[in-house]
Motif scaffolding. Structure first.
Motif: not given
Length: 328
Positions: A34-35, A304-306, A312-314
């Motif tokens: 997934p991108l 990938p996040t949800t 906001d993790a990056e």
């Protein structure tokens, strides 16, 4: 963890895969890689001087989809709204602007001032670790497939392809693979090359590296062969042509081939020539995995996040970040 970007998978016709299931070949799918673009900087935009496209889109998702379609690696997006309508950083400048400056600005085309006319800027490459190409602009946010830039300083961006690190110090194939996968500076693997763009871009990089050595007081050795992520393994490969990349995806899942004359070596020779190296002419050769060669690592995209609302993790607050901007 996904591959760098835009592998452009084209599965072979089923007739060519008779007796071999996708499961056993481990063919990649959109779900397996997934991108997702990640919010990296708020109230800033990257320079759009070499943008793939400048558009006005109705939503963040539309801008992201356009970037995927055009194979961009990052984008700027202005979400709009009452508090994102004006660039707060320009207000002081405009109040003190001279008539001459106003006239010069009025002569600029829309493409010379993309922040004023387009809310979606599709970018060829992401920003590097220094964020030297960022512009303070409270209307925009900056997104990248890679999240926060990797700490390694000598990586190369191949526009519309991905990020790579070339190690010129020779190593055997296993050690080269471990260097890529165990790096403390980035998450990656030996480079995936089963597409024309990847093979040709990386081969061109090797040629350019060799040209740069000409005239240097202490030149590095030229690189004519470099290990990439493709190898035959008797314990996992289902046929003599079933070479696998670093994610154990079979070459039989892809249409592209760039074998050099006399390669791949098969039969009795294959046991002693089961690892693949890229030549500076853009071809692939099979050779002994014990041979020590330079090698090419590929930096993977961020995990990938949800969803956008939890992404906001990056978010980066490093060099040149903006702290005073009101996003509400």
């Amino acid at each position: 963890m996904s591959l760098s970007y835009y592998t452009f998978i084209i599965l072979l016709p089923l007739s060519l895969l008779s007796g071999l299931s996708n499961c056993s070949l481990n063919c990649p799918t959109e779900k397996s890689h997934p991108l997702q673009f990640h919010l990296v900087r708020q109230c800033q935009r990257a320079s759009a001087d070499n943008a793939l496209a400048l558009e006005s889109t109705s939503s963040l998702e539309e801008c992201a989809n356009l970037t995927r379609e055009l194979r961009g690696l990052a984008f700027n997006y202005a979400p709009g709204g009452p508090k994102r309508h004006n660039n707060l950083f320009d207000l002081k400048f405009f109040r003190n602007e001279t008539q001459k400056q106003k006239h010069m600005r009025s002569q600029l085309t829309a493409f010379e001032q993309p922040g004023e006319f387009f809310n979606c800027h599709v970018l060829q490459c992401p920003q590097n670790h220094s964020f030297s190409g960022m512009i303070n602009d409270s209307r925009f946010d900056y997104y990248s497939l890679y999240g926060r830039p990797t700490v390694v300083r000598n990586y190369t961006c191949l526009p519309e392809v991905g990020l790579f690190v070339v190690y010129t110090t020779p190593a055997a194939y296993l050690n080269a693979s471990l260097t890529c996968s165990n790096s403390t500076e980035f998450t990656g693997s030996l480079a995936h090359i089963a597409s024309e763009s990847r093979t040709s871009f990386l081969a061109q990089w090797l040629l350019q590296f060799n040209r740069k050595q000409l005239g240097r007081p202490e030149p590095e050795p030229n690189v004519f062969l470099a290990y990439v992520g493709l190898a035959y393994n008797r314990s996992t490969s289902l046929s003599p042509m079933d070479f696998r990349n670093s994610h154990q995806e079979s070459l039989q899942c892809f249409l592209y081939r760039a074998w050099d004359t006399g390669h791949p070596r098969l039969g009795q020779e294959q046991a002693n020539a089961s690892c693949v190296a890229l030549t500076s002419q853009g071809t692939w050769q099979t050779l002994s995995c014990d041979r020590e060669l330079p090698f090419i690592c590929e930096i993977h995209t961020a995990k990938p996040t949800t969803g956008w609302e939890h992404d906001d993790a990056e978010l980066d607050i490093g060099p040149n970040a903006v702290f005073e901007c009101d996003n509400n």
